[in-house]
Design an enzyme around this catalytic site. Structure first.
Site, mmCIF file in Angstrom:
data_model
loop_
_atom_site.group_PDB
_atom_site.id
_atom_site.type_symbol
_atom_site.label_atom_id
_atom_site.label_comp_id
_atom_site.label_asym_id
_atom_site.label_seq_id
_atom_site.Cartn_x
_atom_site.Cartn_y
_atom_site.Cartn_z
ATOM 1 N N VAL A 115 34.995 33.296 42.647
ATOM 2 C CA VAL A 115 33.970 34.284 43.031
ATOM 3 C C VAL A 115 32.684 33.595 43.505
ATOM 4 O O VAL A 115 32.084 34.005 44.503
ATOM 5 C CB VAL A 115 33.667 35.251 41.859
ATOM 6 C CG1 VAL A 115 32.717 36.350 42.319
ATOM 7 C CG2 VAL A 115 34.959 35.871 41.316
ATOM 8 N N VAL B 244 33.754 45.489 37.878
ATOM 9 C CA VAL B 244 34.806 46.519 37.815
ATOM 10 C C VAL B 244 35.403 46.726 39.202
ATOM 11 O O VAL B 244 34.687 47.044 40.157
ATOM 12 C CB VAL B 244 34.237 47.865 37.292
ATOM 13 C CG1 VAL B 244 35.353 48.895 37.187
ATOM 14 C CG2 VAL B 244 33.560 47.686 35.941
ATOM 15 N N LYS C 126 36.875 46.641 31.705
ATOM 16 C CA LYS C 126 36.343 47.422 32.834
ATOM 17 C C LYS C 126 36.257 48.901 32.476
ATOM 18 O O LYS C 126 35.285 49.581 32.811
ATOM 19 C CB LYS C 126 37.236 47.218 34.058
ATOM 20 C CG LYS C 126 37.231 45.776 34.557
ATOM 21 C CD LYS C 126 38.380 45.542 35.529
ATOM 22 C CE LYS C 126 38.394 44.130 36.062
ATOM 23 N NZ LYS C 126 39.673 43.761 36.702
HETATM 24 P P1 NDP Z 1 36.689 30.287 38.198
HETATM 25 O O1 NDP Z 1 37.365 29.667 37.034
HETATM 26 O O2 NDP Z 1 37.350 30.199 39.520
HETATM 27 O O3 NDP Z 1 35.233 29.652 38.356
HETATM 28 C C1 NDP Z 1 34.396 29.391 37.288
HETATM 29 C C2 NDP Z 1 33.248 28.528 37.752
HETATM 30 O O4 NDP Z 1 32.342 28.350 36.671
HETATM 31 C C3 NDP Z 1 33.658 27.130 38.215
HETATM 32 O O5 NDP Z 1 32.920 26.761 39.338
HETATM 33 C C4 NDP Z 1 33.302 26.258 37.021
HETATM 34 O O6 NDP Z 1 32.949 24.943 37.389
HETATM 35 C C5 NDP Z 1 32.085 26.958 36.510
HETATM 36 N N1 NDP Z 1 31.853 26.684 35.085
HETATM 37 C C6 NDP Z 1 32.654 27.002 34.041
HETATM 38 N N2 NDP Z 1 32.107 26.579 32.877
HETATM 39 C C7 NDP Z 1 30.942 25.978 33.213
HETATM 40 C C8 NDP Z 1 29.921 25.322 32.473
HETATM 41 N N3 NDP Z 1 30.012 25.176 31.149
HETATM 42 N N4 NDP Z 1 28.871 24.820 33.134
HETATM 43 C C9 NDP Z 1 28.782 24.941 34.470
HETATM 44 N N5 NDP Z 1 29.712 25.545 35.227
HETATM 45 C C10 NDP Z 1 30.769 26.056 34.607
HETATM 46 O O7 NDP Z 1 36.402 31.804 37.794
HETATM 47 P P2 NDP Z 1 36.296 33.062 38.745
HETATM 48 O O8 NDP Z 1 35.390 32.749 39.869
HETATM 49 O O9 NDP Z 1 37.626 33.606 39.016
HETATM 50 O O10 NDP Z 1 35.608 34.130 37.774
HETATM 51 C C11 NDP Z 1 34.231 34.093 37.492
HETATM 52 C C12 NDP Z 1 33.832 35.401 36.833
HETATM 53 O O11 NDP Z 1 34.099 36.472 37.727
HETATM 54 C C13 NDP Z 1 34.590 35.733 35.551
HETATM 55 O O12 NDP Z 1 33.754 36.408 34.665
HETATM 56 C C14 NDP Z 1 35.689 36.688 36.037
HETATM 57 O O13 NDP Z 1 36.158 37.563 35.031
HETATM 58 C C15 NDP Z 1 34.947 37.442 37.101
HETATM 59 N N6 NDP Z 1 35.752 38.069 38.134
HETATM 60 C C16 NDP Z 1 36.718 37.366 38.780
HETATM 61 C C17 NDP Z 1 37.431 37.935 39.799
HETATM 62 C C18 NDP Z 1 38.486 37.203 40.546
HETATM 63 O O14 NDP Z 1 39.137 37.810 41.398
HETATM 64 N N7 NDP Z 1 38.710 35.919 40.287
HETATM 65 C C19 NDP Z 1 37.168 39.320 40.218
HETATM 66 C C20 NDP Z 1 36.106 39.974 39.470
HETATM 67 C C21 NDP Z 1 35.440 39.353 38.479
HETATM 68 P P3 NDP Z 1 34.056 23.863 37.892
HETATM 69 O O15 NDP Z 1 34.646 24.423 39.142
HETATM 70 O O16 NDP Z 1 33.281 22.660 38.169
HETATM 71 O O17 NDP Z 1 35.046 23.762 36.793
HETATM 72 N N1 HSE Z 2 41.748 39.221 36.734
HETATM 73 C C1 HSE Z 2 41.146 40.364 37.341
HETATM 74 C C2 HSE Z 2 42.209 41.203 37.994
HETATM 75 C C3 HSE Z 2 40.132 39.920 38.355
HETATM 76 O O1 HSE Z 2 43.336 40.743 38.141
HETATM 77 O O2 HSE Z 2 41.936 42.349 38.330
HETATM 78 C C4 HSE Z 2 39.318 41.061 38.907
HETATM 79 O O3 HSE Z 2 38.470 41.584 37.948
#
Ligand code: NDP
Ligand code: HSE
Length: 447
Positions: free
Chosen positions: A14, A132, A205
């Site tokens: 994201v 959501v 959600k």
């Molecule tokens: P990812 O695992 O792809 O990305 C997480 C990011 O956070 C990475 O860049 C990671 O760094 C960084 N990170 C994690 N821990 C730390 C830390 N301690 N310090 C600094 N940076 C940190 O997750 P997503 O992007 O998929 O999800 C992010 C959020 O969005 C979550 O809450 C998820 O539920 C929500 N979400 C996700 C969706 C999806 O489709 N994926 C849709 C809707 C909501 P590094 O890359 O260096 O490890």
């Molecule tokens: N893991 C979630 C899903 C990401 O599959 O819908 C979006 O919130």
């Protein structure tokens, strides 16, 4: 006008998408927001990897606290996920007077009350459109567009991963594990995919949607949650034969006694709109007393669809910066001092219709006994089918009914209390001619 400075926590699926959309559509976004939106600081774990996407123009580090304490940053975007660190960072950002945008539904479903209270006290905004249904602007619609209505119920497919799994299993006959791996590869799944499969993510959600619909505090701990891991491929096929599809639904409904808040697989009529939401798409049906049913449909997960919602929140916050805190739209749609204490009902008090499947000895009197038992429990049968059991379990031989063939029975009931259905199932399973556990799935007409 000076650009608005944004700090980004996380540059994964994201976060990376948000960076790309902001860069690609910078001009268009500035025309809408009235100011340029500029990411000036990013925190990740793997700094070298982040540099490849960001280049040298932005400060990148591994310390997320450097973002939330940076005095030049006005909006912190939390996209690292999880609860503990994310909660600390969000609360610290708020304490430092920064507005927050987050996609973290787990965080808000569990700690929303604390976070929204802190934000209101500090006069800052916590925006969470991406939390959501990914790219679907459902929060905006419920908080603002439907504000004239007394909302009666909300029902939705709000987890992309499980909908993708159910769709692929049904349409392509693929095994559960293979489809889950594909969903992970495509960036749909949570860091811990059991959150998706066991219905926890959908419940996070739904908790937020229930608050927006009914003006109640977030109460994730009271949600009833059942995922898709125990679903049998046989029931997916049988449902199709009967004119239904099985979907993982989040349902919240206002009843005179309280509010239903439940996530579980359910049979929905094949002709209904929700039955035809396939793959990682999400859809949310909202029933308001004035507007009737409205449907919101779109990509519920993935890089840019979710970024679309994050950036929309950034624009919203930018536009609202000049308004007094007390004139802003409340976080959960209702004014904080006007929240209701309507109870969340236990699952036993839920009323819905049911699909019941069991294997019995194919002998006289079986159907009569079963229908009598269901009637005595206050359960009315809508329809019923009988089919020979597949040969593997056919030749059951017991001292009581040697070499009696088995048959599978499927009952579709009219609406009944869950409590009564569970009691009836326990009694049915104790009958001597019943040769299996009873598979029980809920059905939703969505009428
Ligand atoms: P990812 O695992 O792809 O990305 C997480 C990011 O956070 C990475 O860049 C990671 O760094 C960084 N990170 C994690 N821990 C730390 C830390 N301690 N310090 C600094 N940076 C940190 O997750 P997503 O992007 O998929 O999800 C992010 C959020 O969005 C979550 O809450 C998820 O539920 C929500 N979400 C996700 C969706 C999806 O489709 N994926 C849709 C809707 C909501 P590094 O890359 O260096 O490890
Ligand atoms: N893991 C979630 C899903 C990401 O599959 O819908 C979006 O919130």
């Amino acid at each position: 006008m000076e650009s608005i400075k944004v700090g980004l926590l996380g540059l994964g699926v994201v976060g990376g998408g948000t960076w790309k959309v902001l860069a690609r559509n910078a001009q268009e976004i500035a025309r809408r927001a009235g100011r340029n939106i500029e990411v000036t600081r990013v925190a990740v774990r793997d700094v070298a990897k982040a540099r490849k996407l960001l280049g040298d123009a932005v400060a990148v580090g591994a310390d997320p606290y450097a973002v939330v304490t940076d005095p030049s940053i006005e909006i912190v975007v939390e996209l690292i996920g999880g609860e503990t660190l994310a909660r600390e960072l969000v609360l610290q950002a708020i304490a430092n007077g920064k507005h927050v945008v987050t996609a973290n539904k787990a965080l808000l479903a569990k700690h929303g009350s604390e976070i929204f209270a802190a934000a209101s006290a500090r006069g800052v905004i916590v925006a969470f459109e991406a939390a959501v249904a990914g790219g679907i602007p459902i929060i905006k619609a419920m908080r603002e567009g439907l504000t004239a209505n007394r909302i009666e119920w909300v029902a939705g497919i709000i987890n992309g991963t499980t909908n993708f799994i159910l769709s692929e299993m049904r349409a392509r006959g693929l095994p559960f594990e293979a489809v889950l791996a594909e969903a992970q590869k495509l960036g749909y799944a949570e860091a811990d995919p059991t959150f998706d499969i066991e219905g926890v993510d959908a419940a996070h959600k739904l908790t937020l949607l229930a608050s927006l619909a009914f003006g109640i505090p977030v109460q994730f701990e009271k949600a009833y949650i059942e995922g898709i891991s125990k679903l049998a491929a046989e029931d997916i096929k049988l449902a199709e034969r009967l004119g239904y599809r099985i979907k993982l639904l989040g349902i919240t409904k206002r009843r005179p006694e309280g509010i239903e808040l439940r996530v579980h697989p359910a049979l929905v009529p094949i002709k209904s709109m929700l039955a035809n939401v396939e793959g990682a798409m999400n859809a949310v049906l909202v029933k308001g007393d004035a507007v009737g049913q409205t449907l919101y449909y779109g990509k519920g997960a993935g890089e840019e669809p979710t970024a679309s919602a994050v950036v929309a929140d950034l624009v919203d916050v930018t536009r609202l910066l000049t308004s007094d805190p007390e004139h802003r739209v409340p976080h959960l749609a209702f004014q904080p001092d006007a929240m209701a204490d309507t109870p969340i009902l236990p699952i036993d008090d839920v009323i819905t219709s049911y699909y019941l499947r069991l294997t019995v000895a194919d002998q006289p009197g079986v159907l009569a006994d079963l229908t009598r038992l269901l009637a005595d429990s206050g359960i009315s049968i809508g329809s019923m089918i009988q089919q020979p059991t597949d040969t593997a379990s056919e030749s059951v031989s017991t001292s009581a009914n040697d070499f009696v063939h088995s048959a599978d029975l499927i009952f579709l009931t009219h609406e009944a209390f869950e409590r009564n259905v569970n009691k009836a199932i326990a009694a049915i399973e104790a009958l001597p001619f019943v040769r299996s556990r009873v598979t029980r799935l809920r059905m939703e007409s969505l009428a």
